[in-house]
Design a protein around this motif. Structure first.
Motif, PDB file in Angstrom:
ATOM      1  N   LEU A  45      39.023  46.771  65.313  1.00  0.00           N
ATOM      2  CA  LEU A  45      39.867  46.715  64.304  1.00  0.00           C
ATOM      3  C   LEU A  45      39.750  45.476  63.430  1.00  0.00           C
ATOM      4  N   VAL A  46      39.717  44.409  64.021  1.00  0.00           N
ATOM      5  CA  VAL A  46      39.319  43.128  63.249  1.00  0.00           C
ATOM      6  C   VAL A  46      38.090  43.267  62.442  1.00  0.00           C
ATOM      7  N   ARG A  47      37.253  43.772  63.028  1.00  0.00           N
ATOM      8  CA  ARG A  47      35.866  44.052  62.099  1.00  0.00           C
ATOM      9  C   ARG A  47      36.021  44.976  61.164  1.00  0.00           C
ATOM     10  N   ILE A  48      37.004  46.078  61.105  1.00  0.00           N
ATOM     11  CA  ILE A  48      37.064  46.912  59.990  1.00  0.00           C
ATOM     12  C   ILE A  48      38.062  46.256  58.981  1.00  0.00           C
ATOM     13  N   HIS A  49      38.982  45.473  59.294  1.00  0.00           N
ATOM     14  CA  HIS A  49      39.822  44.797  58.459  1.00  0.00           C
ATOM     15  C   HIS A  49      38.835  43.883  57.763  1.00  0.00           C
ATOM     16  N   LEU A  50      37.942  43.180  58.131  1.00  0.00           N
ATOM     17  CA  LEU A  50      36.804  42.130  57.557  1.00  0.00           C
ATOM     18  C   LEU A  50      36.373  43.216  56.555  1.00  0.00           C
ATOM     19  N   VAL A  51      35.555  44.314  57.033  1.00  0.00           N
ATOM     20  CA  VAL A  51      34.968  45.036  56.016  1.00  0.00           C
ATOM     21  C   VAL A  51      35.718  45.555  54.961  1.00  0.00           C
ATOM     22  N   SER A  52      36.717  46.060  55.298  1.00  0.00           N
ATOM     23  CA  SER A  52      37.557  46.446  53.960  1.00  0.00           C
ATOM     24  C   SER A  52      38.195  45.172  52.883  1.00  0.00           C
ATOM     25  N   ALA A  53      37.984  44.175  53.655  1.00  0.00           N
ATOM     26  CA  ALA A  53      38.227  42.864  52.651  1.00  0.00           C
ATOM     27  C   ALA A  53      37.349  42.587  51.786  1.00  0.00           C
ATOM     28  N   LEU A  54      35.988  42.513  52.590  1.00  0.00           N
ATOM     29  CA  LEU A  54      34.889  42.381  51.567  1.00  0.00           C
ATOM     30  C   LEU A  54      34.428  43.547  50.612  1.00  0.00           C
ATOM     31  N   LEU A  55      34.769  44.817  50.939  1.00  0.00           N
ATOM     32  CA  LEU A  55      34.562  45.960  50.109  1.00  0.00           C
ATOM     33  C   LEU A  55      35.622  46.165  49.039  1.00  0.00           C
ATOM     34  N   VAL A  56      36.634  45.385  49.062  1.00  0.00           N
ATOM     35  CA  VAL A  56      37.706  45.492  48.061  1.00  0.00           C
ATOM     36  C   VAL A  56      37.389  44.583  46.866  1.00  0.00           C
ATOM     37  N   ILE A  57      36.375  43.504  46.912  1.00  0.00           N
ATOM     38  CA  ILE A  57      36.053  42.683  45.946  1.00  0.00           C
ATOM     39  C   ILE A  57      35.213  43.485  44.864  1.00  0.00           C
ATOM     40  N   PRO A  58      34.290  44.152  45.175  1.00  0.00           N
ATOM     41  CA  PRO A  58      33.668  44.992  43.939  1.00  0.00           C
ATOM     42  C   PRO A  58      34.760  46.119  43.403  1.00  0.00           C
ATOM     43  N   GLN A  59      35.561  46.396  44.227  1.00  0.00           N
ATOM     44  CA  GLN A  59      36.576  47.475  43.550  1.00  0.00           C
ATOM     45  C   GLN A  59      37.434  46.713  42.605  1.00  0.00           C
ATOM     46  N   TYR A  60      37.900  45.456  42.646  1.00  0.00           N
ATOM     47  CA  TYR A  60      38.828  44.561  41.945  1.00  0.00           C
ATOM     48  C   TYR A  60      37.964  44.218  40.802  1.00  0.00           C
ATOM     49  N   VAL A  61      36.926  43.896  41.103  1.00  0.00           N
ATOM     50  CA  VAL A  61      35.941  43.152  39.961  1.00  0.00           C
ATOM     51  C   VAL A  61      35.594  44.160  39.043  1.00  0.00           C
ATOM     52  N   LEU A  62      35.468  45.344  39.376  1.00  0.00           N
ATOM     53  CA  LEU A  62      34.792  46.582  38.417  1.00  0.00           C
ATOM     54  C   LEU A  62      35.904  46.873  37.621  1.00  0.00           C
ATOM     55  N   ALA A  63      37.232  46.990  38.417  1.00  0.00           N
ATOM     56  CA  ALA A  63      38.168  47.487  37.728  1.00  0.00           C
ATOM     57  C   ALA A  63      38.853  46.471  36.731  1.00  0.00           C
ATOM     58  N   THR A  64      39.004  45.208  37.114  1.00  0.00           N
ATOM     59  CA  THR A  64      39.547  44.061  36.351  1.00  0.00           C
ATOM     60  C   THR A  64      38.661  43.906  35.004  1.00  0.00           C
ATOM     61  N   PHE A  65      37.293  43.517  35.290  1.00  0.00           N
ATOM     62  CA  PHE A  65      36.429  43.000  34.342  1.00  0.00           C
ATOM     63  C   PHE A  65      35.800  44.282  33.622  1.00  0.00           C
ATOM     64  N   GLY A  66      35.869  45.528  34.035  1.00  0.00           N
ATOM     65  CA  GLY A  66      34.837  46.415  33.483  1.00  0.00           C
ATOM     66  C   GLY A  66      35.167  46.600  31.888  1.00  0.00           C
ATOM     67  N   LEU A  67      36.477  46.759  31.649  1.00  0.00           N
ATOM     68  CA  LEU A  67      36.897  47.058  30.213  1.00  0.00           C
ATOM     69  C   LEU A  67      36.448  45.933  29.240  1.00  0.00           C
ATOM     70  N   VAL A  68      36.640  44.683  29.842  1.00  0.00           N
ATOM     71  CA  VAL A  68      36.307  43.531  28.691  1.00  0.00           C
ATOM     72  C   VAL A  68      34.822  43.480  28.797  1.00  0.00           C
ATOM     73  N   TRP A  69      34.037  43.706  29.899  1.00  0.00           N
ATOM     74  CA  TRP A  69      32.705  43.553  29.997  1.00  0.00           C
ATOM     75  C   TRP A  69      32.014  44.859  28.913  1.00  0.00           C
ATOM     76  N   LEU A  70      32.614  45.901  28.667  1.00  0.00           N
ATOM     77  CA  LEU A  70      31.989  46.915  27.917  1.00  0.00           C
ATOM     78  C   LEU A  70      32.281  46.397  26.465  1.00  0.00           C
ATOM     79  N   ILE A  71      33.424  46.228  26.262  1.00  0.00           N
ATOM     80  CA  ILE A  71      33.724  45.740  24.722  1.00  0.00           C
ATOM     81  C   ILE A  71      33.094  44.465  24.262  1.00  0.00           C
ATOM     82  N   ALA A  72      33.470  43.421  25.009  1.00  0.00           N
ATOM     83  CA  ALA A  72      32.984  42.046  24.729  1.00  0.00           C
ATOM     84  C   ALA A  72      31.453  41.707  24.793  1.00  0.00           C
ATOM     85  N   ASP A  73      30.862  42.238  26.015  1.00  0.00           N
ATOM     86  CA  ASP A  73      29.471  41.976  26.402  1.00  0.00           C
ATOM     87  C   ASP A  73      28.485  43.004  25.942  1.00  0.00           C
ATOM     88  N   GLN A  74      28.873  44.302  25.956  1.00  0.00           N
ATOM     89  CA  GLN A  74      28.012  45.491  25.758  1.00  0.00           C
ATOM     90  C   GLN A  74      28.367  46.029  24.333  1.00  0.00           C
TER      91      GLN A  74
END
Length: 392
Positions: free
Chosen positions: A201-230
């Motif tokens: 269970l601890v390993r699954i908790h750690l895996v989920s914590a790591l995998l939530v990073i790309p989820q939040y990065v793409l959701a949080t910065f995706g819009l501004v990346w497409l507009i400001a950078d692309q």
């Protein structure tokens, strides 16, 4: 049971999303700085982190129905308090208390699905249940700006209160606590603790914590990346981000169905982690090359894969923890994800300022790379059973 559980979680998610969609009104018309409005919008995170594990333990102790009803009524009372609040400090406190109550739906609605669906259909059912969170946030995105256009917060809060009151009534009328097997005990006669002597269970908790990073990065910065950078038009960028969120929600169901077919939650979880690495690197490369079709395809695929693990890990944690511990285990699971997300967003924001978007997205691929070896291997104790004693 599934429909009511989805509605209860969606209503809770609506309440949690309200403060974020009040930022334009508070900033543009009420004169709050973005920092002050952002602080108010962070209230849901505080309330959730304070109570997820406690609500999970309460669900283990008293059952799903009473927790869903009590938590929803608690939330409704706090939202009514927000209507009566004078000043933004009082409003923020009311939001924190409201979300403390709304966190009850997380573990309790998940346990309803786990308990009432047989193992061979549980991944599919949990995939549907996991759609309730983006559905609630989407409803808030559509409703809150529209009803607050007159310049007052009250209509949005009235809608939120009405939804959780309806959820409480539906849970009281239709939820029946699933049957539980006899409580397992260890060699010394104590209630068996799934965390004791086993790191799964601890390993699954750690895996989920790591995998939530790309989820939040793409959701949080995706819009501004497409507009400001692309250089995308704001409307086109918004459509792509919305499409990726919708397809990601559908993808959660697909991941659940796959786990039912292969008889494992952990193998598909490892596949999701592995797939995230090249897709994040592809997104970074597409952004560096400014190739519009590749940017669109890579972002959508990376976003879909980044959320596909949620239902797999959630279901796996509940199944491994068992009926008498799943509430606490699910609360711990979500708490770890919220803490990681709260840290990841500002840190990656700083990283983007230093390295640019492409390098930051490429470095984000380290998160799934670190998660892959942490995913536990299937064992007899955590394979998907062919029948479900908890739903018998």
């Amino acid at each position: 049971m599934l429909a009511v559980g989805v509605f209860a979680q969606a209503a809770s998610s609506f309440v949690q999303a309200v403060p974020a969609f009040l930022i334009p009104l508070l900033h543009n018309e009420r004169g709050l700085s973005l920092a002050e409005a952002g602080l108010l919008a962070s209230a849901p995170l505080v309330g959730v982190l304070l109570t997820l594990v406690l609500w999970g333990a309460a669900t283990d102790r008293w059952g799903e129905r009473v927790i869903l009803v009590t938590g929803s009524l608690f939330t409704a009372a706090a939202v009514v308090g927000a209507v009566l609040a004078e000043g933004y400090v009082a409003l923020g406190i009311a939001f924190v208390i409201a979300v403390m109550g709304s966190a009850s739906a997380s573990a309790a609605s998940g346990r309803v699905v786990i308990g009432w669906f047989p193992a061979e259909r549980r991944g599919f059912a949990m995939g549907i249940r996991q759609m309730s969170q983006p559905l609630g946030a989407t409803a808030a995105a559509l409703v809150v700006p529209a009803v607050t256009a007159s310049g007052t917060l009250t209509p949005a809060l009235v809608v939120a209160a009405a939804l959780v009151i309806l959820a409480a009534a539906a849970c009281a009328a239709f939820i029946v606590n699933p049957a539980r097997p006899a409580r397992a005990t260890d060699a010394e006669g104590r209630p068996a603790n799934p965390y004791r002597g086993d790191a799964t269970l601890v390993r699954i908790h750690l895996v989920s914590a790591l995998l939530v990073i790309p989820q939040y990065v793409l959701a949080t910065f995706g819009l501004v990346w497409l507009i400001a950078d692309q250089g995308w038009d704001a409307t086109a960028a918004g459509v792509l981000v919305a499409a990726s969120q919708f397809l990601g929600a559908v993808g959660r169901i697909g991941a659940g169905v796959l786990s039912d077919r292969v008889g494992s939650r952990l193998r598909p979880l490892r596949w999701v982690a592995v797939a995230g690495i090249p897709l994040l690197l592809l997104t970074a490369l597409a952004g560096e090359l400014h190739l519009v079709p590749l940017v669109a395809a890579a972002y959508v695929l990376a976003s879909c894969v980044s959320v596909a693990d949620n239902g797999l890990a959630f279901t796996s944690v509940a199944e491994i923890a068992g009926a008498h511990w799943s509430g606490r285990a699910l609360g711990t699971q979500n708490t770890g994800q919220f803490i990681t997300a709260a840290l990841a967003a500002p840190l990656v924001g700083l990283l983007i300022g230093v390295t640019g978007y492409s390098a930051a997205f490429a470095l984000t691929a380290l998160a799934p790379a670190l998660a892959v070896p942490l995913v536990p291997r299937d064992a007899a104790s955590n394979q998907v059973p062919t029948s479900s004693p908890e739903s018998a």
